[in-house]
Motif scaffolding. Structure first.
Motif, short mmCIF file in Angstrom:
data_model
loop_
_atom_site.label_atom_id
_atom_site.label_comp_id
_atom_site.label_asym_id
_atom_site.label_seq_id
_atom_site.Cartn_x
_atom_site.Cartn_y
_atom_site.Cartn_z
N LEU A 208 -42.69 43.08 -41.89
CA LEU A 208 -42.96 44.63 -42.48
C LEU A 208 -41.76 45.80 -42.08
CD1 LEU A 208 -47.23 44.29 -42.29
CD2 LEU A 208 -44.98 43.75 -44.11
N LEU A 209 -41.94 45.92 -40.50
CA LEU A 209 -41.17 47.17 -40.23
C LEU A 209 -40.29 47.04 -40.30
CD1 LEU A 209 -42.61 46.96 -36.79
CD2 LEU A 209 -42.72 48.70 -37.84
N LYS A 210 -39.37 45.65 -41.15
CA LYS A 210 -38.16 45.09 -41.81
C LYS A 210 -38.13 45.60 -43.50
CE LYS A 210 -35.39 44.34 -38.16
NZ LYS A 210 -34.67 45.15 -37.77
N LYS A 211 -39.29 45.57 -43.67
CA LYS A 211 -39.75 45.94 -45.44
C LYS A 211 -38.97 44.43 -45.90
CE LYS A 211 -41.20 49.98 -45.26
NZ LYS A 211 -40.93 50.61 -44.24
N ARG A 212 -39.51 43.39 -45.69
CA ARG A 212 -39.15 42.31 -45.96
C ARG A 212 -40.21 41.30 -46.21
NH1 ARG A 212 -35.34 38.72 -41.95
NH2 ARG A 212 -35.84 37.19 -43.57
N ASP A 213 -40.38 40.07 -46.72
CA ASP A 213 -41.56 39.57 -47.40
C ASP A 213 -42.62 39.75 -47.43
OD1 ASP A 213 -39.51 37.12 -47.76
OD2 ASP A 213 -38.93 36.90 -45.14
N ILE A 214 -42.72 40.81 -47.84
CA ILE A 214 -43.74 41.86 -48.04
C ILE A 214 -45.41 41.38 -48.46
CG2 ILE A 214 -45.43 43.73 -48.40
CD1 ILE A 214 -42.25 44.91 -46.76
N LEU A 215 -45.47 40.24 -48.97
CA LEU A 215 -46.79 39.33 -49.48
C LEU A 215 -46.75 38.38 -48.59
CD1 LEU A 215 -49.26 39.20 -51.97
CD2 LEU A 215 -47.27 37.81 -53.43
N PHE A 216 -45.96 37.71 -47.98
CA PHE A 216 -46.26 36.59 -46.95
C PHE A 216 -46.44 37.42 -45.74
CE2 PHE A 216 -43.99 35.61 -43.32
CZ PHE A 216 -44.39 34.27 -42.99
N ALA A 217 -45.98 38.37 -45.57
CA ALA A 217 -46.60 38.91 -44.47
C ALA A 217 -47.73 39.78 -43.99
CB ALA A 217 -45.33 40.66 -43.48
N LYS A 218 -48.25 40.52 -45.76
CA LYS A 218 -49.64 41.17 -45.31
C LYS A 218 -50.74 39.93 -45.40
CE LYS A 218 -48.67 45.49 -47.81
NZ LYS A 218 -49.15 46.62 -48.66
N ARG A 219 -50.68 38.79 -46.46
CA ARG A 219 -51.47 37.86 -46.25
C ARG A 219 -51.22 37.10 -44.64
NH1 ARG A 219 -50.96 34.94 -52.49
NH2 ARG A 219 -51.67 37.22 -53.38
N SER A 220 -50.43 37.01 -43.84
CA SER A 220 -50.63 36.07 -42.48
C SER A 220 -51.00 37.02 -41.96
CB SER A 220 -48.55 35.96 -42.52
OG SER A 220 -48.75 34.59 -43.06
N ILE A 221 -51.11 38.47 -42.41
CA ILE A 221 -51.28 39.28 -40.88
C ILE A 221 -52.63 39.83 -41.00
CG2 ILE A 221 -51.66 41.96 -42.02
CD1 ILE A 221 -49.84 42.71 -39.56
N ILE A 222 -53.32 38.81 -42.63
CA ILE A 222 -54.67 38.86 -42.25
C ILE A 222 -55.72 38.03 -41.93
CG2 ILE A 222 -56.50 39.18 -43.95
CD1 ILE A 222 -55.06 40.44 -45.75
N ILE A 223 -54.60 36.77 -42.38
CA ILE A 223 -55.39 35.36 -41.78
C ILE A 223 -55.54 35.72 -39.88
CG2 ILE A 223 -55.07 33.03 -41.42
CD1 ILE A 223 -54.13 33.06 -44.58
N GLY A 224 -54.12 36.40 -39.34
CA GLY A 224 -54.01 36.32 -38.60
C GLY A 224 -54.95 37.24 -37.42
N SER A 225 -55.36 38.24 -37.85
CA SER A 225 -56.39 38.98 -37.53
C SER A 225 -57.99 38.95 -37.93
CB SER A 225 -55.88 40.89 -37.86
OG SER A 225 -56.37 40.63 -39.25
N THR A 226 -58.09 38.43 -38.64
CA THR A 226 -58.98 37.83 -38.73
C THR A 226 -59.37 36.43 -37.18
OG1 THR A 226 -59.16 38.45 -41.39
CG2 THR A 226 -60.93 36.34 -40.24
N PHE A 227 -58.71 35.78 -37.47
CA PHE A 227 -58.93 34.92 -37.08
C PHE A 227 -58.56 35.33 -35.64
CE2 PHE A 227 -56.97 30.55 -34.30
CZ PHE A 227 -57.88 29.80 -34.86
N GLY A 228 -58.35 36.00 -34.73
CA GLY A 228 -58.00 37.09 -33.30
C GLY A 228 -59.35 37.67 -33.16
N LEU A 229 -59.65 38.74 -34.03
CA LEU A 229 -61.12 39.28 -33.98
C LEU A 229 -61.35 38.01 -33.68
CD1 LEU A 229 -62.22 41.59 -33.21
CD2 LEU A 229 -62.80 41.59 -36.20
N ILE A 230 -62.01 36.79 -34.48
CA ILE A 230 -63.20 36.16 -34.04
C ILE A 230 -62.84 35.34 -32.52
CG2 ILE A 230 -64.56 34.16 -35.05
CD1 ILE A 230 -63.27 34.91 -38.12
N THR A 231 -61.65 34.79 -32.77
CA THR A 231 -61.14 33.86 -31.79
C THR A 231 -61.69 34.90 -30.06
OG1 THR A 231 -59.31 34.06 -31.99
CG2 THR A 231 -60.45 32.49 -32.33
#
Length: 509
Positions: A208-231
């Motif tokens: 996201l900082l590099k403005k690359r693969d925006i959709l991929f990064a946004k969806r991955s970050i949602i899954i990662g942060s959700t999993f991370g918050l729960i765990t």
């Protein structure tokens, strides 16, 4: 020379274990994150999720392969560098490691091949099952290894056989379901899940900082942060139980973790502090140069009672009659009785003196729980390195708190705002990746340094556990392993950064 041998043996095993643990936690957590992503792909039949899954799966595979190499070396070291330990407890310690190799590692290795190479060769359902089984298998491997480690911290489910001078398992379920082993397993895998979540949101933030693969990064970050918050919330709960077990089973470790020299009721926990380097158990110096304490918290954390008495280092070394704590000197006397009784037993057996045999066996059984103290030279030797234990524990706790806050913020801004407008948060997520590894390693430093001088709590000091081999051999192998592991780590970082640089190859607009 013997002391140098033990120090070098400990250094070599610490080197191997800490390098191995660089790879393990990412495997534990990323396996489940990949399985979640593939489940979304199978449910939606969206090719975007297949590409996303393949990207993270590729990074998982790189990490998995190198982690296996370091783990195999570490298990061999029990035989080469810790032969006395392996003989003394091999019947118990070897059992969970054998189950790990035969069942868990075999399962994850078999289905790893299907997961990585089976795309378009097996059905979607079977491939998804394979991915989940790899994730489960990795965690089962951790279970058996942590059961073995938990037994070292709190030995249960065994009897000592004086004829073979070995501890023999008499209750497998006591070993498996030991409260120390269970809490250690849950807390350790939770730390792996948190680290993997940091890895996913950190890499996604870089895109996201590099403005690359925006959709991929946004969806991955949602899954990662959700999993991370729960765990991360589960990590806090399991950490509370782990500290409770330490207080009950290894009070000296808890005292070192908190720099607590004088036992007290209504004990507060040191939220932040700087230890006084001049402080020792034998002087009257203040333990801290600076401290911020949360009242009652240590009594609550350790014993689930805000008014509970928490023993300090001095109580555990010199004893506390009012609290029913016997001194280390008394334990050493009982330990020497046990050691001598074992020698008497051997002599009686050789002389075929049945009366002396039974008498020696009775003395040995009565004092066996203090057997290891018979090899302790002076009472101060039972105090672990306080500064290392204290700072490692507080670094781990502080970083764990930060991770929970980070996951909360990232998830909020990724779902309720345009996270691209918050570059400082993205940079914080990116630079939290190495912090995750620091916290994870610090946790193991607390667990292992905090229980010194014991290889097996109260039964065998590390000085007795080591193999009697030439110190030079251990030194040479130490530097060979240090070089090899460093090369492997550099190789992984280079391969991963190259793979990350290529991107997800997702077609987004």
């Amino acid at each position: 020379m013997e002391e140098h041998l033990v120090d070098w043996s400990r250094a070599q095993f610490a080197l191997t274990a800490m390098y191995h643990w660089i790879f393990v936690p990412l495997t534990l957590g990323l396996g489940f994150i990949v399985a979640i992503m593939e489940s979304i792909y199978v449910k939606t039949n969206d090719e975007f999720w297949k590409k996303t899954t393949k990207f993270w799966m590729g990074l998982f595979a790189i990490n998995f392969a190198i982690g296996v190499a370091t783990g195999i070396i570490m298990e061999f070291e029990f035989g080469t560098n810790w032969a006395n330990y392996s003989w003394f407890v091999g019947d118990i310690f070897g059992a969970p490691l054998a189950v790990e190799g035969i069942l868990a590692f075999f399962m994850e290795s078999t289905f790893f091949a299907v997961m990585f190479f089976g795309w378009d060769k097996v059905s979607k359902g079977f491939h998804l099952l394979s991915t989940w089984l790899v994730a489960v298998g990795s965690n089962l491997s951790a279970l058996w290894i942590l059961v073995a480690n938990g037994w070292m911290q709190y030995p249960v489910g065994m009897t000592f056989n004086p004829d073979t001078v070995r501890n023999e398992m008499n209750n497998f379920w006591d070993v498996l379901f030991s409260p120390v082993a269970v809490s250690k397993f849950l807390h350790t895998i939770a730390s792996g899940y948190v680290l993997a979540s940091l890895f996913v949101i950190g890499i996604s933030s870089w895109y996201l900082l590099k403005k690359r693969d925006i959709l991929f990064a946004k969806r991955s970050i949602i899954i990662g942060s959700t999993f991370g918050l729960i765990t991360s919330l589960f990590l806090i709960l399991s950490g509370d139980e782990s500290a409770h077990q330490v207080a009950l089973k290894q009070p000296m470790k808890l005292a070192a973790m908190e720099g607590l020299y004088e036992g007290t009721t209504d004990a507060g926990i040191v939220a932040m502090g700087i230890l006084n380097p001049k402080k020792t158990i034998s002087n009257d110096e203040e333990p801290f140069l600076l401290e911020v304490t949360a009242p009652y918290a240590l009594s609550l954390l350790g014993y689930h009672d805000i008014h509970a008495f928490v023993p300090g280092i001095k109580d555990l070394v010199y004893g506390n009659v009012e609290q029913g704590i016997i001194s280390t000197q008394e334990k050493m006397q009982k330990g020497k009785l046990a050691v001598q009784a074992l020698e008497n037993y051997k002599e009686a057996k050789k002389a075929k003196n049945e009366d002396q045999l039974l008498q020696s066996k009775a003395v040995l059984d009565e004092n066996m729980k203090y057997f290891g103290y018979g090899h302790i030279k002076k009472v101060e030797d039972v105090v672990p390195p306080v500064a290392i234990s204290f700072y490692s524990f507080h670094i781990m706790v502080a970083l764990g708190s930060w991770f929970t806050l980070l996951f909360t913020m990232v998830l909020f801004f990724a779902t309720k705002r345009d996270i691209l407008k918050y570059p400082l948060l993205l940079k914080a997520a990116l630079w939290s990746i190495p912090l995750g590894y620091i916290a994870s390693e610090a946790g193991w430093v607390v667990a292992e340094v905090g229980r010194q001088p014991w290889a097996i709590q109260d039964l065998m000091p590390v000085g007795i556990a080591a193999t009697k081999i030439a110190t030079t051999n251990v030194m040479i192998s130490f530097f060979i392993f240090a070089t090899l592991f460093t090369v492997l780590l550099i190789a992984e970082v280079k391969i991963m950064t190259k793979q990350i640089g290529l991107g997800s190859e997702s077609k987004e607009h």
